[in-house]
Design a protein around this motif. Sequence first.
Motif, short mmCIF file in Angstrom:
data_model
loop_
_atom_site.label_atom_id
_atom_site.label_comp_id
_atom_site.label_asym_id
_atom_site.label_seq_id
_atom_site.Cartn_x
_atom_site.Cartn_y
_atom_site.Cartn_z
N LEU A 45 0.87 -1.29 0.02
CA LEU A 45 -0.25 -0.05 -0.07
C LEU A 45 0.80 1.19 -0.12
CD1 LEU A 45 -2.82 -1.13 2.54
CD2 LEU A 45 -3.00 -0.97 0.13
N GLN A 46 1.88 1.24 0.74
CA GLN A 46 2.91 2.37 0.76
C GLN A 46 3.49 2.55 -0.44
OE1 GLN A 46 3.81 4.18 3.80
NE2 GLN A 46 4.12 5.54 2.04
N TYR A 47 3.78 1.53 -1.11
CA TYR A 47 4.31 1.55 -2.53
C TYR A 47 3.43 2.26 -3.50
CZ TYR A 47 6.55 -0.19 -6.98
OH TYR A 47 7.40 -0.01 -8.14
N GLY A 48 2.10 1.62 -3.44
CA GLY A 48 1.05 2.09 -4.27
C GLY A 48 0.84 3.59 -4.19
N LEU B 285 4.22 12.95 -17.14
CA LEU B 285 4.62 11.56 -16.82
C LEU B 285 3.53 10.70 -16.70
CD1 LEU B 285 6.97 10.27 -15.25
CD2 LEU B 285 6.11 10.65 -13.00
N VAL B 286 3.85 9.46 -17.34
CA VAL B 286 2.74 8.53 -17.75
C VAL B 286 3.12 7.31 -17.18
CG1 VAL B 286 1.11 7.44 -19.41
CG2 VAL B 286 1.90 9.84 -19.53
N TRP B 287 2.28 6.58 -16.32
CA TRP B 287 2.38 5.29 -16.12
C TRP B 287 2.02 4.02 -17.29
CZ3 TRP B 287 4.51 2.75 -11.59
CH2 TRP B 287 4.33 1.43 -11.57
N ASP B 288 3.02 3.39 -17.56
CA ASP B 288 2.89 2.53 -19.03
C ASP B 288 2.17 1.36 -18.24
OD1 ASP B 288 4.44 3.91 -20.22
OD2 ASP B 288 6.41 2.91 -19.94
N THR B 289 0.84 1.04 -19.01
CA THR B 289 -0.04 0.12 -18.91
C THR B 289 -0.11 -0.88 -20.17
OG1 THR B 289 -2.06 1.29 -19.39
CG2 THR B 289 -1.23 1.10 -16.88
N VAL B 290 -0.48 -2.11 -19.92
CA VAL B 290 -0.47 -2.92 -20.99
C VAL B 290 -1.63 -2.71 -21.94
CG1 VAL B 290 -0.79 -5.48 -21.82
CG2 VAL B 290 0.81 -4.87 -19.82
N THR B 291 -2.71 -2.20 -21.17
CA THR B 291 -3.94 -2.01 -22.04
C THR B 291 -3.94 -0.58 -22.63
OG1 THR B 291 -5.09 -1.23 -19.93
CG2 THR B 291 -5.28 -3.54 -20.60
N GLY B 292 -2.91 0.30 -22.20
CA GLY B 292 -3.02 1.63 -22.63
C GLY B 292 -3.90 2.64 -21.99
N ARG B 293 -4.71 2.26 -20.83
CA ARG B 293 -5.61 2.90 -20.19
C ARG B 293 -4.80 3.82 -19.04
NH1 ARG B 293 -5.82 0.61 -15.35
NH2 ARG B 293 -5.61 -1.53 -15.40
N LYS B 294 -5.42 4.50 -18.59
CA LYS B 294 -4.95 5.45 -17.58
C LYS B 294 -4.58 4.36 -16.24
CE LYS B 294 -5.13 10.03 -15.27
NZ LYS B 294 -6.09 11.11 -14.96
N ALA B 295 -3.36 4.62 -15.70
CA ALA B 295 -3.07 3.93 -14.40
C ALA B 295 -4.08 4.15 -13.24
CB ALA B 295 -1.76 4.18 -14.18
N PHE C 144 -0.55 0.10 -9.53
CA PHE C 144 0.70 0.47 -8.74
C PHE C 144 0.94 -0.44 -7.59
CE2 PHE C 144 -0.72 5.28 -9.23
CZ PHE C 144 -0.20 5.35 -10.68
N VAL C 145 -0.17 -1.09 -6.91
CA VAL C 145 0.21 -2.13 -5.80
C VAL C 145 0.39 -3.34 -6.64
CG1 VAL C 145 -1.17 -3.35 -4.14
CG2 VAL C 145 -1.56 -0.91 -4.51
N SER C 146 -0.08 -3.76 -7.79
CA SER C 146 0.31 -5.01 -8.52
C SER C 146 1.81 -4.93 -8.71
CB SER C 146 -0.56 -5.03 -9.76
OG SER C 146 -1.84 -5.24 -9.46
N ASP C 147 2.31 -3.62 -9.23
CA ASP C 147 3.73 -3.60 -9.39
C ASP C 147 4.62 -3.87 -8.47
OD1 ASP C 147 5.74 -2.48 -11.63
OD2 ASP C 147 6.33 -1.36 -10.03
#
Length: 638
Positions: free
Chosen positions: A322-325, A452-462, A467-470
Amino acid sequence: MPLIIKDTQAGFIKTRISTDNIILAQEILSFANKGKKNLFCAKFDIRKAFDTVSRDFVLARLEQKGIPPLFISWVKACICDVNFSVIVNGALEGFIPSTAGLRQGCPLSPYLFCFVMDAFSSLIDNNHFMGAHFGNFKISHLLYADDLLVFGEASPANCDNLMQIISKFSKSSGLFMNLDKSSIMLPSHIINDNSICRSLGLNHKEIINYLGIPISFKRIKIADFSPLMEEVSRKLSGWNASLLSFAGRLQFLKFTLLNSIAYWIRGSILPKAVIKFVRRIASKFLFFGDITVVRKLHLVAWDTVCKPKNKGGLGLPSIPALQYGYNCSLIHRIYTRKFPLADWVFMIYGSPWKPPDSKATKFWKAICSTAIDSKANWTHFVTPSSPSSFVWDYWCNKNRIVDLFSLSSIFGNTSVSKFIVDGSWQLPINIHSVAVNCISSIIIHDNYRECLVWDTVTGRKAKFKDFVSDYYKMLPLCQWDCFIWHKKHILRYSVYSWLSLVGGLKTAVELNRRNIDVEITCSLCNGYPESTGHLFFDCSYSHSVITALIPDCASILLRPNLMQLFDWVNDNPNFDARTKWLKYLTICCSLYFIWRERNDRRFALTAASSSSVCVKIKKAILAKVIKWRKDNSMQDLF
């Protein structure tokens, strides 16, 4: 409202988050203490804020902010025509008109109150009050609705100026400060602390709870987190546990306990002792339903429980996850939105990818650690207003300028936007031509694109769950999660299948292995040692149950164990997706009722035939299948 309400107000305004104010407040106090600055921090309590605010002042503030007269007339009709009545012997007796205040619970009231408190922000910023100064960063106060925190130079003259501002605001708005409930904090190096306290009429405290989280000039101790630990203990004790199954306790932890902890995580760094306490008490609650037990056997590590379901866990995120997310979400927000905490970060630290110096706080060191761990997921885009660090951020083809050309000593914390004029690069003449050519090849995007964009496989907004899954990305994937956590699963039954697969069931073999003397013979067939592999489904009793429910599995040459049965269903070409879901559900439900029958025989000294257990399983499955749409064929199977 984000455009007309000052950014120091974090309450009820879109995109603004209360915990940002908590973090910023603690950052200011830490740096003031380290830098020996003469700064005070005062928390003011407003007496009966919503009940005493002047309605004429509310309407005047709306007019000053340029709200259309028609809308103001609507607001006036909502807040002024309010009558109250007293219930006497169960009946309403007369009506009492009201002349001041906003109705608490009305969805309009918090927004109107933000207009009122914005007047205080204007007063304190325009009356020569000396707030906190750190280089180019200046701040005098933070607000969350009526929760007021003031930072100022610790001098009697400045304190007198603040009291005059408060007095002027109180006379205009009808909001008066309750000084008995207000308090002030001062760093230890201030000599005239008594005169400061007398000037403001406040009691001196070492630590203040701001929005429920402790802040202080000094280091926050473990004892200061006792409210969190007491809240966790209170929620996990009492009658709740005795009425909840294992699945119910899991849901209770997921939707009740984690919400309490999540707020503290967003506003502070939890000490290791607090994290250890929460882990221990949550584990006792989940496996035993009793947090008071001293020593009791449970066979599954808490780290396994906290893994995602596709990694072999129960999907209950751990506190570090959770802290990481939250750190990742904060990194994204400071680059894509403008608010006081973002201004502080870029002015003091420069970049989360810059190595933190010795003066950095625990909060910022945690942010930097998360930024390094997650750097492969971020993509930087250059825009004319980008706050990205010219030297330290990975905007140059996913590389840092400091790594390519060693320019850190020249440009320090300078942002990329300083070298962009009219949408084109304008680089200093003292940069080497190789660096100029490399930088000039980087495309400058319009301001509408996030920098700044978080890369997602689906291309949707993160989202936060990305973040938690990462955090768990290095763990291997589980091979059986789709069997027990399929679309139509029932949590009550699936958790026992999970316990079986991770070795969490207390079978006789497992207990004897740990020197606990119990009868090792299977209570169902009375012929073989009772292990998980034997119970599901090598035992003649359990095998007769599963073959009665799924006759097709009788074609398997040998009696299968649980994983072999799941694999047989998964690899069968004659089963479509819905049929497989039904088979998986049947297997999990059978495991649950067989385990219950085993416990009844061992502890309740009662026994039921395999046909009786089959009837229970069919009723349980039918109660679920009957709700499936367009699946009459599935219902016919039972």
